[in-house]
Design a protein around this motif. Structure first.
Motif, PDB file in Angstrom:
ATOM      1  N   VAL A 145      23.839  50.428  46.026  1.00  0.00           N
ATOM      2  CA  VAL A 145      25.428  49.940  47.036  1.00  0.00           C
ATOM      3  C   VAL A 145      24.919  48.650  47.857  1.00  0.00           C
ATOM      4  O   VAL A 145      26.157  47.936  48.091  1.00  0.00           O
ATOM      5  CB  VAL A 145      25.064  51.597  48.765  1.00  0.00           C
ATOM      6  N   HIS A 146      23.806  48.643  48.521  1.00  0.00           N
ATOM      7  CA  HIS A 146      23.648  46.940  48.243  1.00  0.00           C
ATOM      8  C   HIS A 146      24.398  45.522  47.778  1.00  0.00           C
ATOM      9  O   HIS A 146      25.003  44.863  48.131  1.00  0.00           O
ATOM     10  CB  HIS A 146      22.290  46.542  49.019  1.00  0.00           C
ATOM     11  N   MET A 147      24.389  46.715  46.353  1.00  0.00           N
ATOM     12  CA  MET A 147      25.149  44.893  45.480  1.00  0.00           C
ATOM     13  C   MET A 147      26.436  45.359  45.536  1.00  0.00           C
ATOM     14  O   MET A 147      27.352  43.902  44.614  1.00  0.00           O
ATOM     15  CB  MET A 147      24.292  45.134  44.227  1.00  0.00           C
ATOM     16  N   ILE A 148      26.898  46.391  45.683  1.00  0.00           N
ATOM     17  CA  ILE A 148      28.654  45.922  45.902  1.00  0.00           C
ATOM     18  C   ILE A 148      29.559  45.521  46.535  1.00  0.00           C
ATOM     19  O   ILE A 148      30.204  44.739  46.912  1.00  0.00           O
ATOM     20  CB  ILE A 148      29.290  47.330  46.069  1.00  0.00           C
ATOM     21  N   PRO A 149      29.056  45.157  47.603  1.00  0.00           N
ATOM     22  CA  PRO A 149      29.402  43.861  48.629  1.00  0.00           C
ATOM     23  C   PRO A 149      28.985  42.543  48.216  1.00  0.00           C
ATOM     24  O   PRO A 149      29.688  41.574  48.542  1.00  0.00           O
ATOM     25  CB  PRO A 149      29.014  44.144  50.557  1.00  0.00           C
ATOM     26  N   GLU A 150      27.907  42.551  47.211  1.00  0.00           N
ATOM     27  CA  GLU A 150      27.186  41.160  47.072  1.00  0.00           C
ATOM     28  C   GLU A 150      27.976  40.431  45.987  1.00  0.00           C
ATOM     29  O   GLU A 150      28.126  40.069  46.141  1.00  0.00           O
ATOM     30  CB  GLU A 150      26.193  41.671  47.028  1.00  0.00           C
ATOM     31  N   THR A 151      28.362  41.621  44.975  1.00  0.00           N
ATOM     32  CA  THR A 151      29.302  41.449  44.627  1.00  0.00           C
ATOM     33  C   THR A 151      30.461  40.516  44.472  1.00  0.00           C
ATOM     34  O   THR A 151      30.624  40.116  44.027  1.00  0.00           O
ATOM     35  CB  THR A 151      28.700  42.704  43.299  1.00  0.00           C
ATOM     36  N   ARG A 152      31.414  41.223  45.971  1.00  0.00           N
ATOM     37  CA  ARG A 152      32.418  40.806  45.925  1.00  0.00           C
ATOM     38  C   ARG A 152      32.275  39.495  46.780  1.00  0.00           C
ATOM     39  O   ARG A 152      33.310  38.937  46.261  1.00  0.00           O
ATOM     40  CB  ARG A 152      32.931  42.365  46.992  1.00  0.00           C
ATOM     41  N   ARG A 153      30.872  39.260  47.124  1.00  0.00           N
ATOM     42  CA  ARG A 153      31.647  38.239  47.910  1.00  0.00           C
ATOM     43  C   ARG A 153      30.556  36.726  47.052  1.00  0.00           C
ATOM     44  O   ARG A 153      31.799  35.252  46.928  1.00  0.00           O
ATOM     45  CB  ARG A 153      29.514  38.292  48.338  1.00  0.00           C
ATOM     46  N   ASN A 154      29.747  37.333  45.544  1.00  0.00           N
ATOM     47  CA  ASN A 154      30.036  36.071  45.508  1.00  0.00           C
ATOM     48  C   ASN A 154      31.006  35.841  44.252  1.00  0.00           C
ATOM     49  O   ASN A 154      31.603  35.142  43.673  1.00  0.00           O
ATOM     50  CB  ASN A 154      28.769  36.471  44.346  1.00  0.00           C
ATOM     51  N   LEU A 155      31.957  36.937  43.482  1.00  0.00           N
ATOM     52  CA  LEU A 155      33.668  37.083  43.269  1.00  0.00           C
ATOM     53  C   LEU A 155      34.428  35.766  43.830  1.00  0.00           C
ATOM     54  O   LEU A 155      34.888  34.867  43.662  1.00  0.00           O
ATOM     55  CB  LEU A 155      33.400  37.969  42.811  1.00  0.00           C
ATOM     56  N   ARG A 156      34.446  36.258  45.270  1.00  0.00           N
ATOM     57  CA  ARG A 156      34.964  35.360  45.345  1.00  0.00           C
ATOM     58  C   ARG A 156      34.933  34.206  46.367  1.00  0.00           C
ATOM     59  O   ARG A 156      35.802  33.402  45.723  1.00  0.00           O
ATOM     60  CB  ARG A 156      35.515  36.126  47.222  1.00  0.00           C
ATOM     61  N   GLU A 157      33.427  33.966  46.044  1.00  0.00           N
ATOM     62  CA  GLU A 157      32.983  32.687  46.316  1.00  0.00           C
ATOM     63  C   GLU A 157      33.203  31.637  44.490  1.00  0.00           C
ATOM     64  O   GLU A 157      33.439  30.579  44.457  1.00  0.00           O
ATOM     65  CB  GLU A 157      31.533  32.338  46.049  1.00  0.00           C
ATOM     66  N   LEU A 158      33.224  32.752  43.485  1.00  0.00           N
ATOM     67  CA  LEU A 158      33.213  31.989  42.462  1.00  0.00           C
ATOM     68  C   LEU A 158      34.644  31.820  42.126  1.00  0.00           C
ATOM     69  O   LEU A 158      35.089  30.417  41.856  1.00  0.00           O
ATOM     70  CB  LEU A 158      33.115  32.956  41.086  1.00  0.00           C
ATOM     71  N   ARG A 159      35.296  32.104  42.362  1.00  0.00           N
ATOM     72  CA  ARG A 159      36.877  31.805  42.308  1.00  0.00           C
ATOM     73  C   ARG A 159      37.357  30.513  43.277  1.00  0.00           C
ATOM     74  O   ARG A 159      38.407  30.315  42.503  1.00  0.00           O
ATOM     75  CB  ARG A 159      37.536  32.938  42.958  1.00  0.00           C
ATOM     76  N   ARG A 160      36.721  30.667  44.202  1.00  0.00           N
ATOM     77  CA  ARG A 160      36.979  28.994  45.131  1.00  0.00           C
ATOM     78  C   ARG A 160      36.210  28.280  44.682  1.00  0.00           C
ATOM     79  O   ARG A 160      37.201  27.319  44.628  1.00  0.00           O
ATOM     80  CB  ARG A 160      36.347  30.007  46.704  1.00  0.00           C
ATOM     81  N   GLY A 161      35.633  28.523  44.143  1.00  0.00           N
ATOM     82  CA  GLY A 161      34.683  27.058  43.385  1.00  0.00           C
ATOM     83  C   GLY A 161      35.820  26.913  42.755  1.00  0.00           C
ATOM     84  O   GLY A 161      35.696  25.305  42.038  1.00  0.00           O
ATOM     85  N   LEU A 162      35.883  27.484  41.532  1.00  0.00           N
ATOM     86  CA  LEU A 162      36.813  27.616  40.076  1.00  0.00           C
ATOM     87  C   LEU A 162      37.801  27.011  40.355  1.00  0.00           C
ATOM     88  O   LEU A 162      38.270  25.702  40.084  1.00  0.00           O
ATOM     89  CB  LEU A 162      37.116  28.692  39.496  1.00  0.00           C
ATOM     90  N   SER A 163      38.426  27.168  41.341  1.00  0.00           N
ATOM     91  CA  SER A 163      40.417  26.770  41.848  1.00  0.00           C
ATOM     92  C   SER A 163      39.652  25.283  42.560  1.00  0.00           C
ATOM     93  O   SER A 163      40.930  24.379  42.251  1.00  0.00           O
ATOM     94  CB  SER A 163      40.591  27.185  43.306  1.00  0.00           C
ATOM     95  N   LEU A 164      38.534  24.856  43.142  1.00  0.00           N
ATOM     96  CA  LEU A 164      38.364  23.297  43.834  1.00  0.00           C
ATOM     97  C   LEU A 164      37.873  22.724  42.352  1.00  0.00           C
ATOM     98  O   LEU A 164      38.301  22.261  42.382  1.00  0.00           O
ATOM     99  CB  LEU A 164      37.490  23.491  44.526  1.00  0.00           C
ATOM    100  N   ARG A 165      37.021  22.865  41.332  1.00  0.00           N
ATOM    101  CA  ARG A 165      36.604  21.897  40.482  1.00  0.00           C
ATOM    102  C   ARG A 165      37.904  22.239  39.630  1.00  0.00           C
ATOM    103  O   ARG A 165      38.368  20.998  39.244  1.00  0.00           O
ATOM    104  CB  ARG A 165      35.433  22.922  40.123  1.00  0.00           C
ATOM    105  N   GLN A 166      38.438  23.231  39.355  1.00  0.00           N
ATOM    106  CA  GLN A 166      38.989  22.901  37.902  1.00  0.00           C
ATOM    107  C   GLN A 166      40.432  22.476  38.665  1.00  0.00           C
ATOM    108  O   GLN A 166      41.189  23.253  37.375  1.00  0.00           O
ATOM    109  CB  GLN A 166      38.850  24.081  36.892  1.00  0.00           C
ATOM    110  N   GLY A 167      40.891  23.103  39.039  1.00  0.00           N
ATOM    111  CA  GLY A 167      43.009  22.918  39.751  1.00  0.00           C
ATOM    112  C   GLY A 167      42.993  24.478  39.192  1.00  0.00           C
ATOM    113  O   GLY A 167      42.128  25.845  39.209  1.00  0.00           O
TER     114      GLY A 167
END
Length: 234
Positions: A145-167
């Motif tokens: 159960v704890h991994m569900i919000p953690e996965t969502r948070r990591n996924l959100r940060e990955l998307r933000r990082g990819l959009s900043l680095r690669q456009g």
């Protein structure tokens, strides 16, 4: 007012919340469609109230997108089997409504009860069957159960990082990079979770006993829920 209501919901005994969730989860497949719609609307409202102000929102949007996708696939399969359009629409719509209510039920439970308290309730329920080993199932479920919000948070940060680095990336690139990066990030955090469990002394039966107190309000809520749900499924 809404904050006080959310706080009151979070103070309910986790055994009551888990028990009601299990009962309602089974009942959603037996209720009439109108009752399922009413339950889904109530769960959506409860989700919005409990998730108000939380980082990343309630998480209901991706779940509902999954329901739309699944109902579209179900509609296509029904039409492929030669079912008339009207009947196929009714069938896929009913399945979508029941599935959406079921997913909202799980989301509401995760927002209302912490992973730790869910583990305590599960340990209490498993103790008559597993004895002192009940804490192992409770710990495993709490970590899941704890991994569900953690996965969502990591996924959100990955998307933000990819959009900043690669456009802007193509859909094919996102479908390739995001899952691989998410798996790598979650694998790296496994050691951190293990250290956290050990440092908080959660890797033993003593950590998963006690800490629960049944109150009069829990009995009142359980009785009211039973009076509402039982006529809807009988």
């Amino acid at each position: 007012m809404t904050d006080r209501f959310a706080a009151a919901v979070r103070r309910l005994d986790p055994r009551l919340c888990v028990g009601l969730s299990l009962f309602l989860g089974v009942s959603l497949w037996k209720m009439p469609v109108a009752a399922v719609g009413a339950a889904g609307a109530f769960l959506l409202l409860l989700t919005l109230l409990l998730g108000r102000g939380s980082e990343g929102g309630t998480g209901a949007r991706p779940l509902l997108m999954f329901v739309l996708l699944w109902s579209g696939v179900r509609l296509g399969l029904a039409l492929w089997d030669g079912i008339p359009m009207q009947e196929a629409l009714t069938l896929s719509g009913e399945i979508a409504l029941r599935l959406a209510a079921l997913l909202l039920l799980g989301l509401t439970l995760s927002l209302a009860v912490s992973a730790r308290r869910i583990g305590l309730a599960l340990s209490w329920a498993l103790r008559p069957f597993m004895g002192r080993d009940a804490w192992q199932g409770a710990l495993a479920f709490a970590l899941m159960v704890h991994m569900i919000p953690e996965t969502r948070r990591n996924l959100r940060e990955l998307r933000r990082g990819l959009s900043l680095r690669q456009g802007r990336l193509s859909l094919q690139q996102r479908l390739t990079l995001v899952p691989l990066a998410l798996i790598r990030v979650m694998a790296r955090s496994a050691w951190t979770r293990a250290v956290a469990v050990a440092s908080r002394r959660l890797d033993g039966p003593e950590a998963w006993t006690g800490g629960l107190r049944w109150r009069l309000v829990d009995s009142a809520v359980g009785l009211a829920a039973a009076m509402i749900l039982l006529p809807a499924i009988l």
